[in-house]
Each structure stands twice: as C-alpha cells, then as structure tokens.
Design an enzyme around this catalytic site. Structure first.
Site, PDB file in Angstrom:
ATOM      1  N   LYS A  29       0.066  15.231   9.062  1.00 22.50           N
ATOM      2  CA  LYS A  29      -0.595  14.521   8.117  1.00 22.50           C
ATOM      3  C   LYS A  29      -1.514  13.149   8.606  1.00 22.50           C
ATOM      4  CE  LYS A  29       1.746  14.900   4.194  1.00 22.50           C
ATOM      5  NZ  LYS A  29       2.968  14.807   3.522  1.00 22.50           N
ATOM      6  N   ARG A  99       4.391   8.569   2.461  1.00 29.34           N
ATOM      7  CA  ARG A  99       4.383  10.198   2.618  1.00 29.34           C
ATOM      8  C   ARG A  99       5.022  10.530   3.948  1.00 29.34           C
ATOM      9  NH1 ARG A  99      -1.694  11.632   1.959  1.00 29.34           N
ATOM     10  NH2 ARG A  99      -0.767  13.786   1.177  1.00 29.34           N
ATOM     11  N   GLY A 108       6.810  20.944   1.253  1.00 27.73           N
ATOM     12  CA  GLY A 108       7.897  20.442   0.473  1.00 27.73           C
ATOM     13  C   GLY A 108       9.318  20.150   0.879  1.00 27.73           C
ATOM     14  N   MET A 110      10.079  17.935   3.098  1.00 24.18           N
ATOM     15  CA  MET A 110      10.080  16.434   3.294  1.00 24.18           C
ATOM     16  C   MET A 110       9.694  15.632   2.025  1.00 24.18           C
ATOM     17  SD  MET A 110      10.918  16.596   6.527  1.00 24.18           S
ATOM     18  CE  MET A 110      10.415  14.863   6.848  1.00 24.18           C
ATOM     19  N   ARG A 366      -5.316  20.147   6.495  1.00 27.62           N
ATOM     20  CA  ARG A 366      -4.282  20.722   7.843  1.00 27.62           C
ATOM     21  C   ARG A 366      -5.055  22.120   7.685  1.00 27.62           C
ATOM     22  NH1 ARG A 366       0.918  20.631   4.288  1.00 27.62           N
ATOM     23  NH2 ARG A 366       0.233  21.891   2.652  1.00 27.62           N
ATOM     24  N   HIS A 484       4.682  26.630  -4.479  1.00 28.45           N
ATOM     25  CA  HIS A 484       5.787  26.586  -3.284  1.00 28.45           C
ATOM     26  C   HIS A 484       5.901  28.035  -2.734  1.00 28.45           C
ATOM     27  CE1 HIS A 484       9.712  26.845  -1.522  1.00 28.45           C
ATOM     28  NE2 HIS A 484       9.179  25.879  -0.778  1.00 28.45           N
ATOM     29  N   SER A 797       6.907  52.996  36.829  1.00 26.01           N
ATOM     30  CA  SER A 797       7.073  52.590  35.399  1.00 26.01           C
ATOM     31  C   SER A 797       8.411  51.953  35.108  1.00 26.01           C
ATOM     32  CB  SER A 797       7.058  53.702  34.522  1.00 26.01           C
ATOM     33  OG  SER A 797       7.024  53.345  33.091  1.00 26.01           O
ATOM     34  N   CYS A 864       7.756  51.122  30.271  1.00 27.39           N
ATOM     35  CA  CYS A 864       7.711  52.091  29.219  1.00 27.39           C
ATOM     36  C   CYS A 864       8.991  51.958  28.322  1.00 27.39           C
ATOM     37  CB  CYS A 864       7.848  53.289  29.690  1.00 27.39           C
ATOM     38  SG  CYS A 864       9.173  53.783  30.849  1.00 27.39           S
ATOM     39  N   TYR A 884      -0.511  48.235  32.860  1.00 26.43           N
ATOM     40  CA  TYR A 884      -0.363  48.732  31.360  1.00 26.43           C
ATOM     41  C   TYR A 884       1.113  48.246  30.828  1.00 26.43           C
ATOM     42  CZ  TYR A 884       2.039  52.892  32.496  1.00 26.43           C
ATOM     43  OH  TYR A 884       2.832  53.725  33.234  1.00 26.43           O
TER      44      TYR A 884
HETATM   45  P1  ADP Z   1       3.849  17.016   0.957  1.00 24.06           P
HETATM   46  O1  ADP Z   1       3.763  16.917   2.410  1.00 24.06           O
HETATM   47  O2  ADP Z   1       4.830  17.764   0.307  1.00 24.06           O
HETATM   48  O3  ADP Z   1       2.240  17.870   0.591  1.00 24.06           O
HETATM   49  P2  ADP Z   1       2.297  14.779   0.266  1.00 24.06           P
HETATM   50  O4  ADP Z   1       2.589  13.555   1.079  1.00 24.06           O
HETATM   51  O5  ADP Z   1       1.063  15.249   0.608  1.00 24.06           O
HETATM   52  O6  ADP Z   1       3.602  15.641   0.285  1.00 24.06           O
HETATM   53  O7  ADP Z   1       2.269  14.055  -1.314  1.00 24.06           O
HETATM   54  C1  ADP Z   1       2.658  14.686  -2.310  1.00 24.06           C
HETATM   55  C2  ADP Z   1       1.752  14.796  -3.513  1.00 24.06           C
HETATM   56  O8  ADP Z   1       1.334  13.272  -3.630  1.00 24.06           O
HETATM   57  C3  ADP Z   1       0.241  15.358  -2.928  1.00 24.06           C
HETATM   58  O9  ADP Z   1      -0.189  16.055  -4.192  1.00 24.06           O
HETATM   59  C4  ADP Z   1      -0.684  14.258  -2.643  1.00 24.06           C
HETATM   60  O10 ADP Z   1      -1.851  14.432  -2.771  1.00 24.06           O
HETATM   61  C5  ADP Z   1      -0.048  13.418  -3.493  1.00 24.06           C
HETATM   62  N1  ADP Z   1      -0.384  11.841  -2.968  1.00 24.06           N
HETATM   63  C6  ADP Z   1      -0.009  11.496  -1.887  1.00 24.06           C
HETATM   64  N2  ADP Z   1      -0.439  10.114  -1.585  1.00 24.06           N
HETATM   65  C7  ADP Z   1      -1.144   9.949  -2.334  1.00 24.06           C
HETATM   66  C8  ADP Z   1      -1.848   8.812  -2.770  1.00 24.06           C
HETATM   67  N3  ADP Z   1      -1.982   7.709  -1.954  1.00 24.06           N
HETATM   68  N4  ADP Z   1      -2.601   8.541  -3.871  1.00 24.06           N
HETATM   69  C9  ADP Z   1      -2.648   9.621  -4.828  1.00 24.06           C
HETATM   70  N5  ADP Z   1      -2.139  10.682  -4.524  1.00 24.06           N
HETATM   71  C10 ADP Z   1      -1.235  10.765  -3.215  1.00 24.06           C
HETATM   72 MG    MG Z   2       0.806  17.274   0.951  1.00 23.02          MG
HETATM   73 MG    MG Z   3       6.793  16.503  -0.437  1.00 22.43          MG
END
Ligand code: ADP
Ligand code: MG
Ligand code: MG
Length: 906
Positions: A29, A99, A108, A110, A366, A484, A797, A864, A884
């Site tokens: 990220k 984040r 989801g 973390m 990503r 999810h 073989s 084989c 092969y």
């Molecule tokens: P995950 O790794 O579970 O996707 P994120 O860190 O991307 O978690 O964050 C979860 C949600 O919060 C995502 O929808 C993301 O876009 C939103 N989000 C994270 N940081 C910000 C921010 N600075 N402003 C607005 N929304 C945010």
């Molecule tokens: Mg995210």
């Molecule tokens: Mg999350």
C-alpha cells in the site's frame, strides 16, 4: 539488527520519497501510494513507517526505535504544512487514517483506523470547517467503533466470546437506535441521533473494556500505529499467512494519511474499482460505489453498492444510479486516472477512491486479484494491446488458475432441467456441490471428516478464512463483487456466490429460508459460480475440458516461450487423443500392463494368467502366442492416435503374482485350461509369492528370466509400426526397459530387439521402422552407472516415483503412516512424491544426465513420474536440461504453462 537508516517515508503533493518497487520496505500500500503521488495522481498526503520498524518492534519486546517519535512528528508537520491544517488543533484540525500495509495484500486481515484526531476539542472546529455537524458525528461514531475494536480490544489481546466483541456490541446499540427511529440505513440517522449514539458508545466502551475512549489526538495516533503493528501478530493474520505461504518475518508497514471524506453528503462518495473486470477479464472499467459513505462501507455489505458505470451493472444493482450519471465530472477524472495507472503498471489494478464534495482522491492501488478465466483473458488481451511481452504474459497466469479452467462445472443438460432456488453475484467460477454448514469452524470440522461442504454466511469476514478454505464453495447473502468473500474466493479460484439477497440465514437454528423452503445444516446444494445460481440437492458435474479458444491462445503463447517438450502418460487411444487435444507432443509413458486391467480386459487377462501359470517353455510359448494379438492391437491403436509423434512403450513392469487370481472360480477355470489340478495350481501360485514384490521379480528381471515375454512385446511394437507404415502412417515407438540397474540387463534386451527388428522387417517387407531403444532410470544405481547404460540406451526416462521410493527408502504405499509427521515437524518441506526432492533425488537425476550425456551426446532425457505434472518439479526438469516432461492428460495444459514459466525465470 543493523541500524535502521530511515524509518519514515513521505508522500503527497506530487512528490514521494518511496516508489512502487519498495514493497518490502513500505508494504504494497505504501509503495503504491508513493508511486501514485509521484505520478501526479491526487493522493491525500501522508507518510509510511517502514516494515523494518515492525521487525524492530517484535525483536525488542514491542518497543520502537528511539528516533521514531521525532521522525513521525516531523513527517506529520510536513503533512500539516501541505494541508494547511494542524493535527489536534481546535479551530483547524487535521484528521488522519492509520492504515496497515504488508508486502503482499492480505485482504481484511490487517487493521485500519479512520478519522484519527477527532476529540471533544477538535469536533467544534471540524463542524465549523465543514459546516456539517451530522457528518462530524458520523465520523466520530466510526472512529469510536474502529478504535475500540482495533486498538482497545484486538491489539490489547482481549478475546471476547462470540458476538460479544466491542464492535458487535456497538453495532447492536446502533441497530437498536435505528429500529427506534424507524431508519432503514445508517444514512437516515439525524444529527441528533448520531450525537446521542456517540454518547452511548462512550458509555458502552467504558462498560465493556473498562477504559475510557481516549480524547487525546496523539494518544489516538500512537494507539493506531501500535495496533497496526500488533495486527501482524493477530490470529487471523497468522492463519492467513499460513495458508498463503507468507513468511512471518516480513512484517507490516504503517501508513498515516490525511483523511478525505466520502461521508460529507450527497456529492461525496467512496468506492472500489478494477481497471478490468476481475470476474471474466473483459477490458471494461468495473466497480462499485456508495454515496455519502466512508471507508469499508462498500465492502462491508451493510448497504448495497451501486455500479460505477453501465458495464458494472448486474441483476442486483441495475436500478441504482451509476457514478457516471450521478457525478459525471468526478467519474471522468477517475476513468482517466485508472487508464493512466493501468498503462503505467501494465497490469489490471484494484483501486480505492473517495470523492469529497465532488473532488476525487485515490486511496490505494494494487495489482488486482482475478480468477482463472479472467487471468487468461487479460494476458492474451494485454499482449495483443502490446502492453506486455510474451514472457510477461506467461507469468500472468498461475498453474492453479489454469487448473481452475479445467475444473468441473455443473452438467449443462442436468442444469437445464433444474430450477435455481436463488440467484446471486457470480464471484468465483465453476460448479460445486456440498452440504450446507453455517460457520467456518463447522466447515473445517466437517471437511476433516471427509465431507464436502458449502459454507453459507450472511457475509464473510477475515475470521472465516480457514472455513472458506475447507469448503468446496462459499455462498453469502450479502456483499458485492468487491466484498471480502468475493475477493478471497477470487484469489483462490474457488466457486463462490455473494449477495444472494433472497437467502434468509438463521445462524441460531442452523437453517436458511429460500424460495419458500427451509434448508438445514447438512442439506445438499449445488452452486453455479459462473452464473451465480443456487440449486437444491446434488446436480451432476462434468469436466470443463471443452473447447476454450482463449485458453488455447494463451497456451500457444506459452509454447512459443518454453524449451521443454510436453508429453503425456496414456495407455489407450482415447486418452492419447484427449492428450493430443490438450497439446501433448507425444507419449512419455505407455504401460503395457494397462491392457490387463479394467473394462474389456477379461480375455487378455485370462491369457496373461495362463502365461504366468505356465511351467514349461512350451506351455508358456503357447500362451504367449495367444496373447500376442491383444498386445499388438493396443499398441497399434495408440501409435496410430499419436501418429507422427513419439510413443514411449514400456515393457511389462509389475511383479507377476499381482495377476494371479484370488477368486476360486477363476482359479479353477485357469487350472482346467492348463490341464492341471487344483493342488498343482496352488503350488505354482505359491511359488510366485514374494515377500517384497516391489523389489522383486519384475520389470527387466522378467525379461531376463523369460526372454520370450520380452520378445513377444517387442514384436508387437515393431509389427504394429510396420503395419501402420504400410498404411501410410508415420509411427514412432520408443521401446523402454523398466527397473534396470545395470547395463548388461539392457544389453541382453537390446539383443532380442535387434533380432526381432530384422525378423519383422523381413517378414513385412518394410525397410526401416523409425524407433528408439532406451530405459527407465528409477533405481539409484542406474543413475550412478548412467554412463555405461547410455552406451546402449538411446534415451532415459526418469521414473521419479520409484527413484524417490528407493532413494529415500520410503515405501510409497506406507508413507501415510509417517509422512504427515515429517512434514508437520519440519523434517521434510513437503511430500517428496508430489514435488521432486531437488537436493537429494534431484542430485541423482543430475548425475544421471551428466554421465549419460557424456557417453552419448544426443541422449534423449525425459521424466514420466507423477512429478512431470508438478510445476516446481517441471522447473527443476527445465534447469537440469531434460528434453521433455510427461504427465497425465489433464495436467498437460498446466505443464505447458509451467514449462514456459520455467524458461522465463531461468
Ligand atoms: P484494507 O487494507 O483493509 O483495504 P485500508 O487501509 O485500505 O484497509 O482502509 C480501509 C478503508 O478505509 C478503505 O476503504 C480505504 O479507502 C479507507 N481509507 C483509508 N484511509 C483513508 C483516508 N485517509 N481517507 C479516506 N478513506 C480512507
Ligand atoms: Mg484497502
Ligand atoms: Mg482493513
């Protein structure tokens, strides 16, 4: 640990200290936020704390390096300067999100906390700034929900009872209020309601967690940072890493980023999108969004997201207004950005965006997860678009994704005769049937008992991953294509249907209502994940090995890149033809004994038994002569199906006593045929008994004792070939002698072959029959004396099943008793019968090839054993210079891909 040079990397305002290549240090990220910022894409400014700090944290009893505090404050000041706001300021407050971000995405698993910095003191300031009191309290209640859950409960190691987690409890408080006020959705709550709710939340948090919700911005910030680091060590994250094979020591980075708000009213929104459709690969921008929403609302499944454009519409959301219509300017900008990003990254991306008062911000990008059909289509399309090279295309599809395309689907004929009981979103392709279970632990437990289950949930969350893994398929009542369940299933290529709104799940009673029926735990259902259809009961499945143009195109790209040949192990003309369709370039193993097993083998088997039970040469020769036409017929059919391509025919391999009948009636019939009585018959049968038959009288050893048996088989090969030649065909048999350990054995057999060859040519008038004479290398000694053997053998073989068995001294039939312990205790990295043990058995293979090729430069070498269809083993075969690999017909497409990937990587 070495000193950490730099702990904090800044990004924002068109600049960044990091870039996309720095995933190890900044996490996926953070690295991509930096890259996007540098590209001039609108990214809210922020900074990333490196994974090295995470590692330090765990190596030093959860303490930070001394310098970190200063560096974070410095970076925060940089953000404040750009934003012209101050974190914790009463009049002009800056809010941030904290984040997580590991090297590879762990959907989801973390934690993330939004709206950090909102306190009693900063609330009035934000109200004044935004002019929207309702928004501020909505943000505040969200902060409390996330913070109490992530920081105060999870990171503190508190493990509440089911349904008693703080988040659940706060949700119940909110639902109660919604009910009182008659609100359907949380957007219907008024400012007063939300104020009231925030007050209730504070009380509840104190009551449940025995601590005040912190009213200090800095305390919130550091609490969030620590919670993200701690989430790396959380139970869910650990089990996800185990499944995905992600090392525990990678650690996570932490991103602190300026908040932008999608919950500021009707011209604000938040969404998730893919630069192409991740479900089928179509080159169309695809996504979902929600007006007046924040963060995870889109994936949480609490409100049904709307499509971002026409091509994202489905049964479920077709009546919602698209982003394209609702906010055309923002959509246009979003479209241009996703286009630019895809071109820059040269791959399909998964992106998060938020629109605050009509202004667009990018929050994440990503490389997007995709299922097998989508992966194949995108690779083919992107190559055509010249976005990627042949080589890159080969790496875009995993062997498992090819497997997915060859997976079962519901038999279309049967499907037409059944009426679906429900329809949801097709989140994971293919068909699956199983018994309903309603919880992840049940899925795991039932699967352990060998049952096939389908996990049915309202919606899934990261706690469910192990159960999702254990299930044949996943079915959820809520959530969209970016939920999810959909994300995880797509990553695994598992059949999955989400957002099946007509299901009414009752966890407590372990039952569900659908279509006026009640289905209970243990009831069978069948899913069509490609169309999103749910059926009651069990529908028949078929293999999806039908024509697939895209797959064909893709595999042709692989063929242009790979160096290894791909053959198949097949013993019937039908299998040979099937394998040819899949792209096999010959047969690497035709087992003659196969004709004595299974359907239609009675007569041939009877004659074989007669041959085995014969006592004198004359008796035996009579049986052999009778058997001959059967052997020839099978060989001829297969040579014909593989016309123009090589066919390795292995002479009789198993120990003879395997064929002695146990059935009294059959024994009597044979005795009569041989003109002997029961006593004599039993005596002969007993004499064939061996205490260790796998290492007994088998393979070439039979041909030494009974040369006439080898002679008959070799004659069948040459005569079959001669007849085909006369019919204008071009057969290419390779005669293979099994279980060889010394050159003299094969010399002896070659002598027979030479004589037979001359006889057949003379008899049929055919001048030349193209063929080769070679051996299997499956006994360790043979690998060591390969130099001598190659003086006689024209090809090797590798029979890696037996080579592994004899190399390790592990009986293939008995490893079940101890191999699991070897693997779970880390003594072996895995089952060596599945993936070649490269250091040990692999060394024998290398020695054999080296010594063999020294004696005969153009020695043909293949494999084989079962390993011939295992991608890691195929890469090994490529590296050691085999010509092969040969595998079962259904593995051929996977082998073509694996061979191409081996060529690209090496
Ligand atoms: P995950 O790794 O579970 O996707 P994120 O860190 O991307 O978690 O964050 C979860 C949600 O919060 C995502 O929808 C993301 O876009 C939103 N989000 C994270 N940081 C910000 C921010 N600075 N402003 C607005 N929304 C945010
Ligand atoms: Mg995210
Ligand atoms: Mg999350």
């Amino acid at each position: 640990m070495a000193k950490i040079e730099k702990m904090v990397y800044f990004f924002g305002a068109g600049k960044a200290e990091g870039n996309a290549k720095m995933k190890e240090l900044l996490g996926g990220k953070g690295a991509n936020l930096a890259e996007m910022a540098s590209l001039g894409v609108p990214v809210p400014p922020g900074f990333t704390i490196t994974t090295e700090v995470c590692t330090y944290f765990y190596q030093n009893e959860r303490k930070y390096p001394a310098q970190l505090k200063v560096d974070v404050e410095k970076a925060l000041a940089g953000v404040e300067q750009i934003m012209d706001k101050k974190f914790g300021d009463a009049a002009n407050p800056l809010l941030v999100s904290v984040r997580s971000g590991a090297r590879s995405s762990m959907p989801g698993m973390m934690e993330t906390v939004l709206n950090v910095g909102l306190t009693e003191k900063t609330i009035p300031g934000l109200v004044a700034l935004s002019g929207d009191e309702r928004f501020v309290y909505d943000a505040y209640r969200r902060l409390m929900m996330m913070y109490s859950d992530v920081v105060m409960e999870k990171a503190a190691g508190i493990e509440p009872a089911d349904d008693m987690g703080i988040r659940k409890q706060l949700e119940r408080v909110m639902n109660e209020l919604k009910k009182q006020k008659g609100c359907k959705s949380d957007v219907d709550l008024t400012t007063e309601d939300l104020k009231n709710l925030c007050a209730q939340f504070k009380v509840k948090i104190k009551e449940v967690l025995k601590k005040e919700f912190p009213d200090d911005p800095m305390k919130q910030l550091w609490g969030g940072i620590e919670a993200v680091f701690a989430s790396w060590d959380g139970k869910r994250a650990i089990s996800y890493r185990k499944i995905e094979g992600i090392p525990d020591d990678w650690g996570t980075a932490v991103n602190v980023q300026t908040m932008v708000f999608g919950n500021m009213g009707q011209d604000s929104a938040t969404g998730v999108a893919f630069t192409r459709n991740p479900g089928n690969g179509e080159n169309k921008f695809y996504g979902e969004y929600l007006v007046n929403a924040q963060g995870e609302d889109v994936v949480a499944g609490t409100r049904t997201p709307a499509p971002i454009n026409e091509s994202s519409k489905s049964e479920h959301n077709k009546d919602e207004v698209s982003l394209e219509k609702k906010m055309p300017a923002a959509y246009k900008e979003l479209f241009a950005i996703q286009d630019k990003l895809e071109e820059h990254y040269r791959d399909m991306l998964d992106i998060e965006f938020t629109i605050e008062n009509s202004k667009l911000f990018m929050l994440q990008c990503r490389v997007g997860k995709r299922n097998g059909p989508a992966a194949v289509r995108m690779a083919v399309d992107m190559l055509k678009e010249k976005l990627i090279t042949n080589q890159m295309a080969c790496l875009r599809v995993t062997p498992a994704q090819i497997d997915e395309l060859l997976h079962p689907i519901i038999d279309p004929v049967a499907e037409r005769q059944h009426k679906a009981v429900a329809k949801g979103l097709p989140a994971g392709p293919g068909g699956a049937k199983g018994q309903i279970v309603f919880s992840a632990p049940d899925a795991v437990a039932w699967a352990k008992q060998g049952k096939k289950v389908i996990l049915v949930r309202e919606e899934t969350n990261p706690e469910d991953v192990e159960g999702m893994r254990a299930a044949q398929a996943i079915l959820t009542a809520r959530g969209g294509m970016t939920s999810h369940a959909a994300l995880v299933a797509r990553g695994w290529g598992r059949c999955c249907i989400v957002g099946c709104g007509v299901l009414e799940v009752e966890y407590a009673k372990k039952q569900l209502h659908v279509d006026g029926k009640v289905l209970k735990e243990g009831d069978w259902i069948t899913l069509n994940g490609t169309k999103g259809l749910v059926y009651e009961g069990q529908l028949p499945m078929i293999d999806a090995s039908r024509e697939n143009k895209e797959l064909d195109d893709f595999l042709k790209i692989c063929d242009s890149v790979r160096k290894l040949g791909i053959r198949t192990n097949a013993e019937t003309p039908a299998d040979a033809a099937k394998a040819r369709q899949f792209g096999a370039e010959g047969i690497g193993l035709f087992r003659t004994e196969h004709m004595f097993y299974g359907k239609g083998s009675d007569e041939a088997l009877f004659l074989l038994r007669k041959m085995i039970m014969s006592n004198t040469k004359e008796e035996r020769q009579k049986a052999i002569d009778q058997l001959y036409p059967f052997v020839k017929k099978d060989i001829k059919g297969t040579l014909e199906a593989m016309d123009n391509l090589p066919v390795v025919i292995r002479l009789l391999d198993p120990p003879l006593h395997e064929f002695v009948p146990q059935d009294a009636q059959k024994r009597a019939g044979l005795a009569k045929e041989l003109n002997i009585n029961a006593d004599e018959f039993n005596k002969r049968a007993d004499s064939l008994h061996e205490s260790n038959p796998m290492m007994g009288h088998r393979g070439v050893r039979l041909g030494i004792t009974y040369p006439e048996v080898s002679r008959m088989q070799i004659k069948a090969v040459f005569e079959a070939a001669a007849e085909l030649i006369k019919a204008g065909k071009n057969p290419y048999p390779e005669i293979m002698i099994p279980v060889v350990c010394d050159v003299k054995e094969i010399e002896f057999q070659l002598q027979i072959a030479k004589e037979v060859y001359a006889e057949v040519c003379k008899k049929t008038g055919v001048k030349e029959i193209r063929h080769m004479f070679g051996t299997m290398i499956e006994i360790p000694r043979a690998a060591l004396v390969a130099g001598q053997i190659a003086e006689v053998a024209e090809f090797f073989s590798y029979g890696t099943n037996d080579l592994t068995q004899m190399g390790f001294g592990f009986s293939r039939d008995d490893i079940g008793g101890f191999l699991p312990d070897y693997v779970s205790k880390g003594i072996l990295p895995g089952d060596p019968f599945q993936s070649i043990d490269q250091v040990g058995i692999g060394e024998l293979i290398k020695i054999g090839i080296e010594r063999g090729r020294k004696a005969r430069k153009n020695l043909e070498v293949g494999i084989c054993g079962e390993h011939g269809g295992d991608p890691a083993s195929i890469e090994f075969c490529h590296k050691v210079g085999m010509d092969y690999v040969s595998c079962s017909p259904f593995r051929v497409p996977i082998a073509r891909l694996a061979a191409a990937q081996a060529a690209v990587k090496n």
